[in-house]
Design an enzyme around this catalytic site. Structure first.
Site, PDB file in Angstrom:
ATOM      1  N   ARG A  24      -4.102  -0.799   0.541  1.00 40.13           N
ATOM      2  CA  ARG A  24      -4.580  -1.125  -0.708  1.00 40.13           C
ATOM      3  C   ARG A  24      -5.369  -2.590  -0.574  1.00 40.13           C
ATOM      4  O   ARG A  24      -5.729  -2.948   0.407  1.00 40.13           O
ATOM      5  CB  ARG A  24      -3.470  -1.708  -1.458  1.00 40.13           C
ATOM      6  N   ASP A  71      -0.976   0.958   7.983  1.00 47.18           N
ATOM      7  CA  ASP A  71      -0.290   0.229   7.274  1.00 47.18           C
ATOM      8  C   ASP A  71       1.067   0.602   7.598  1.00 47.18           C
ATOM      9  O   ASP A  71       1.589   1.420   8.365  1.00 47.18           O
ATOM     10  CB  ASP A  71      -0.594   0.507   5.799  1.00 47.18           C
ATOM     11  N   LYS A 105       6.358 -21.654  -0.379  1.00 50.39           N
ATOM     12  CA  LYS A 105       7.391 -22.582  -0.538  1.00 50.39           C
ATOM     13  C   LYS A 105       6.975 -24.001  -0.111  1.00 50.39           C
ATOM     14  O   LYS A 105       6.320 -23.963   0.949  1.00 50.39           O
ATOM     15  CB  LYS A 105       8.583 -22.226   0.393  1.00 50.39           C
ATOM     16  N   LEU A 106       7.294 -25.224  -0.620  1.00 53.51           N
ATOM     17  CA  LEU A 106       6.842 -26.287  -0.533  1.00 53.51           C
ATOM     18  C   LEU A 106       7.605 -26.727   0.988  1.00 53.51           C
ATOM     19  O   LEU A 106       8.808 -26.097   0.989  1.00 53.51           O
ATOM     20  CB  LEU A 106       7.365 -27.396  -1.288  1.00 53.51           C
ATOM     21  N   TYR A 158       1.671 -20.183   5.525  1.00 54.44           N
ATOM     22  CA  TYR A 158       0.300 -19.227   5.426  1.00 54.44           C
ATOM     23  C   TYR A 158      -0.925 -19.957   6.046  1.00 54.44           C
ATOM     24  O   TYR A 158      -1.863 -19.285   7.077  1.00 54.44           O
ATOM     25  CB  TYR A 158       0.151 -19.039   3.983  1.00 54.44           C
ATOM     26  N   LYS A 213      -3.267 -18.912   9.123  1.00 54.47           N
ATOM     27  CA  LYS A 213      -4.645 -18.592   8.796  1.00 54.47           C
ATOM     28  C   LYS A 213      -5.524 -19.647   9.661  1.00 54.47           C
ATOM     29  O   LYS A 213      -6.665 -19.377  10.198  1.00 54.47           O
ATOM     30  CB  LYS A 213      -5.010 -18.480   7.351  1.00 54.47           C
TER      31      LYS A 213
HETATM   32  P1  NAD Z   1      -2.447  -7.278  -0.181  1.00 55.84           P
HETATM   33  O1  NAD Z   1      -0.976  -7.740  -0.214  1.00 55.84           O
HETATM   34  O2  NAD Z   1      -3.020  -6.525  -1.335  1.00 55.84           O
HETATM   35  O3  NAD Z   1      -2.296  -6.243   1.309  1.00 55.84           O
HETATM   36  C1  NAD Z   1      -1.919  -6.463   2.343  1.00 55.84           C
HETATM   37  C2  NAD Z   1      -1.794  -5.124   3.005  1.00 55.84           C
HETATM   38  O4  NAD Z   1      -1.268  -5.352   4.384  1.00 55.84           O
HETATM   39  C3  NAD Z   1      -0.736  -4.316   2.332  1.00 55.84           C
HETATM   40  O5  NAD Z   1      -1.106  -2.906   2.232  1.00 55.84           O
HETATM   41  C4  NAD Z   1       0.552  -4.460   3.330  1.00 55.84           C
HETATM   42  O6  NAD Z   1       1.481  -3.267   3.235  1.00 55.84           O
HETATM   43  C5  NAD Z   1      -0.020  -4.688   4.731  1.00 55.84           C
HETATM   44  N1  NAD Z   1       1.001  -5.054   5.515  1.00 55.84           N
HETATM   45  C6  NAD Z   1       1.584  -6.261   5.267  1.00 55.84           C
HETATM   46  N2  NAD Z   1       2.463  -6.309   6.364  1.00 55.84           N
HETATM   47  C7  NAD Z   1       2.027  -5.436   7.404  1.00 55.84           C
HETATM   48  C8  NAD Z   1       2.657  -5.096   8.665  1.00 55.84           C
HETATM   49  N3  NAD Z   1       3.627  -5.732   9.237  1.00 55.84           N
HETATM   50  N4  NAD Z   1       2.078  -3.931   9.392  1.00 55.84           N
HETATM   51  C9  NAD Z   1       0.993  -3.299   8.777  1.00 55.84           C
HETATM   52  N5  NAD Z   1       0.535  -3.633   7.639  1.00 55.84           N
HETATM   53  C10 NAD Z   1       1.111  -4.758   6.833  1.00 55.84           C
HETATM   54  O7  NAD Z   1      -3.373  -8.499   0.371  1.00 55.84           O
HETATM   55  P2  NAD Z   1      -4.717  -8.647   0.214  1.00 55.84           P
HETATM   56  O8  NAD Z   1      -4.914  -9.665  -0.997  1.00 55.84           O
HETATM   57  O9  NAD Z   1      -5.729  -7.376   0.231  1.00 55.84           O
HETATM   58  O10 NAD Z   1      -5.230  -9.246   1.788  1.00 55.84           O
HETATM   59  C11 NAD Z   1      -5.744  -9.023   2.829  1.00 55.84           C
HETATM   60  C12 NAD Z   1      -5.835 -10.072   3.660  1.00 55.84           C
HETATM   61  O11 NAD Z   1      -6.830 -11.010   3.194  1.00 55.84           O
HETATM   62  C13 NAD Z   1      -4.679 -10.707   4.135  1.00 55.84           C
HETATM   63  O12 NAD Z   1      -4.681 -10.933   5.579  1.00 55.84           O
HETATM   64  C14 NAD Z   1      -4.798 -11.945   3.369  1.00 55.84           C
HETATM   65  O13 NAD Z   1      -3.964 -12.984   3.878  1.00 55.84           O
HETATM   66  C15 NAD Z   1      -6.321 -12.145   3.200  1.00 55.84           C
HETATM   67  N6  NAD Z   1      -6.573 -13.003   2.146  1.00 55.84           N
HETATM   68  C16 NAD Z   1      -6.703 -12.687   0.928  1.00 55.84           C
HETATM   69  C17 NAD Z   1      -6.833 -13.455  -0.361  1.00 55.84           C
HETATM   70  C18 NAD Z   1      -6.868 -12.939  -1.615  1.00 55.84           C
HETATM   71  O14 NAD Z   1      -7.639 -13.759  -2.437  1.00 55.84           O
HETATM   72  N7  NAD Z   1      -6.540 -11.880  -2.151  1.00 55.84           N
HETATM   73  C19 NAD Z   1      -7.390 -14.758   0.010  1.00 55.84           C
HETATM   74  C20 NAD Z   1      -7.573 -15.061   1.649  1.00 55.84           C
HETATM   75  C21 NAD Z   1      -7.005 -14.086   2.246  1.00 55.84           C
END
Ligand code: NAD
Length: 457
Positions: free
Chosen positions: A227, A248, A305-306, A363, A367
């Site tokens: 997703r 996934d 969490k803080l 986080y 990152k």
């Molecule tokens: P999301 O939560 O919508 O999707 C993350 C996906 O990773 C999910 O399908 C989940 O099942 C999968 N996942 C989680 N743990 C897993 C594991 N152990 N093994 C395999 N799959 C696993 O997140 P998103 O918003 O699409 O974010 C994607 C990436 O972008 C992440 O790394 C997130 O930290 C980074 N990111 C997102 C944003 C944002 O604004 N959405 C901002 C900065 C960084």
């Protein structure tokens, strides 16, 4: 996720009301569609040196060279500004500046055309990095370009962006990655990338035979592909010609299968934190598709969490998924000896890992860790023509950010130069660019996709 405010201020009666009240009016950004022209209108190339001249020539050129490669980009290039002309792009070649006083000429000339830029226009600078080996005046001039670019990006409106390509000394401005980066920044693929400078460190990489299918013949693995951003990355890599393995957790199996089917790839149900995840990924890719060329570490989680209230239950899984797993998978791939044909690693960082974010020490540790990881992984791959880079999204409209409280979400959306959140496709386009053959000279970098978020650098 849709941004109701953005839609309202861009349509009918509410648009007029917003205008009268002087409310911020984020523009509807134009995204890439296959078949779209690279730049839709005249391109002004500014700069007086030989590099500016040869670049202008290349951008305007047509036809094929003796080897059958496309010689030019067939753009409508102008070298001097004309009154009443509406430019779709301005390319500012500043590679030859020697002293801060050299900036005034080209920069003020560019300033003179900004009021008449077309909606969604692009400004791209080409410059050289300021290093301690430069003389002080040269370093001042070069670093000054950085300041100009970042400030200019904050002044543009109407969905226009400004970004810079910083080409290392000794690397020609027409090196594959300098051209690749220039093309990415000029195109609608970079709609939500703004105010960023990307360094081209070498002349490695190759220009694709077909700019619309740069990943043809390549096999890519995308983790967290069921997703959000991961699903969009899978679709974008497939659009650009790659065969995609979508990974996934088993719990997301149904969604994962739908994504894999839609991109005509294969699904691999796998928790990336497993000790043998790297080997399983390699085995699946080679057994089903014969090779593995690109790995996108996208799977990621938050447990905010803080720090004062932080527990190992909130800290450990975030580090395990976001950074420990990519580290372990990369190590397995590099050691396997089967990841050696100009391989590409692209990992998802976050602006939180650069600027920090309240409640996100876990986080941000993970990152920030990703940013360090790619910097130190890139040198392990250069012998094979490989690269490792990161993409740091700011606020992107996904299920992850939909969980942020409504008011905080509204504020977060407006805190960047484009005054809106990005879409998963914006991150995906940037990942696809860094995974491409034309990005072979970009190594260990982190490129932000944040609309020039005011938070952090
Ligand atoms: P999301 O939560 O919508 O999707 C993350 C996906 O990773 C999910 O399908 C989940 O099942 C999968 N996942 C989680 N743990 C897993 C594991 N152990 N093994 C395999 N799959 C696993 O997140 P998103 O918003 O699409 O974010 C994607 C990436 O972008 C992440 O790394 C997130 O930290 C980074 N990111 C997102 C944003 C944002 O604004 N959405 C901002 C900065 C960084």
């Amino acid at each position: 996720m849709s941004d109701t405010y953005l839609n309202l201020v861009n349509s009918g009666f509410t648009k007029k009301v917003a205008q009268q009240l002087g409310l911020p009016r984020p523009a509807q950004l134009r995204r890439f569609r296959p078949g779209q022209p690279l730049v839709d209108g005249p391109v002004l190339v500014l700069g007086s040196g030989t590099e500016a001249e040869s670049l202008a020539h290349l951008l305007s050129g047509t036809g094929l060279d003796d080897g059958g490669a496309v010689r030019g980009w067939d753009l409508d290039v102008r070298r001097t500004p004309a009154a009443d002309e509406r430019y779709a792009a301005v390319v500012l070649v500043l590679t030859d500046v020697q002293h801060p006083d050299d900036l005034a000429g080209p920069v003020l000339t560019a300033g003179g055309v900004l009021k008449g830029l077309a909606p969604g226009a692009r400004v791209v600078t080409l410059s050289r990095p300021a290093t301690a080996d430069d003389g002080p005046a040269l370093a001042a001039a070069r670093q000054g370009v950085d300041g100009v670019l970042r400030s200019l990006a904050k002044e543009l409106r109407g969905g226009a962006t400004a970004n810079g390509v910083v080409v290392a000394d000794g690397v020609p401005v027409d090196a594959p990655s300098a051209l690749g980066a220039l093309r990415f920044f000029l195109s609608t693929r970079s709609a939500f990338v703004d105010g960023q400078l990307l360094t081209v460190g070498s002349d490695a990489g190759t220009l694709p035979a077909d700019w619309d299918q740069p990943l043809a013949g390549r096999v890519a693995v995308v983790t967290g592909a069921a997703r959000g951003i991961g699903a969009s990355i899978a679709a974008t890599l497939a659009r650009d010609g790659a065969t995609v393995v979508a990974v996934d957790v088993p719990a997301a199996g149904e969604q994962l299968a739908a994504v894999a089917n839609s991109v005509r790839g294969t699904a691999l149900q796998l928790d990336v934190t497993g000790p043998d995840a790297g080997q399983k990924i390699l085995d699946h890719a080679t057994a089903r598709h014969g090779r593995l060329d690109i790995v996108v570490h996208n799977a990621g989680i938050t447990r905010d969490k803080l720090l004062a209230n932080m527990t190992p239950e909130k800290w450990d899984p975030v580090l395990a998924v976001n950074v420990d797993a990519p580290l372990r998978i990369n190590e397995a791939l590099v050691e396997s000896g089967d990841f050696t044909d100009a391989p590409r690693i692209v990992a998802l960082a976050s602006t939180s890992g650069i600027a920090g974010n309240r409640g996100q020490t876990n986080y941000a540790a993970s990152k920030g860790g990703v940013i360090g990881m790619v910097r130190a992984t890139a040198p392990l791959l250069t012998a094979f023509g490989g690269t490792a880079n990161a993409v740091a999204p700011g606020f992107i409209e996904t299920e992850m950010t939909a969980r942020i409280p409504a008011l905080t979400r509204q504020v977060a959306r407006r805190l960047n130069s484009l005054q809106q959140g990005g879409q998963p496709i914006d991150v995906a386009e940037t990942v696809a660019f860094l995974a491409s053959p034309q990005a072979g000279g970009i190594m260990g970098q982190t490129l932000r996709v944040c609309g020039q978020n005011m938070v952090g650098q």
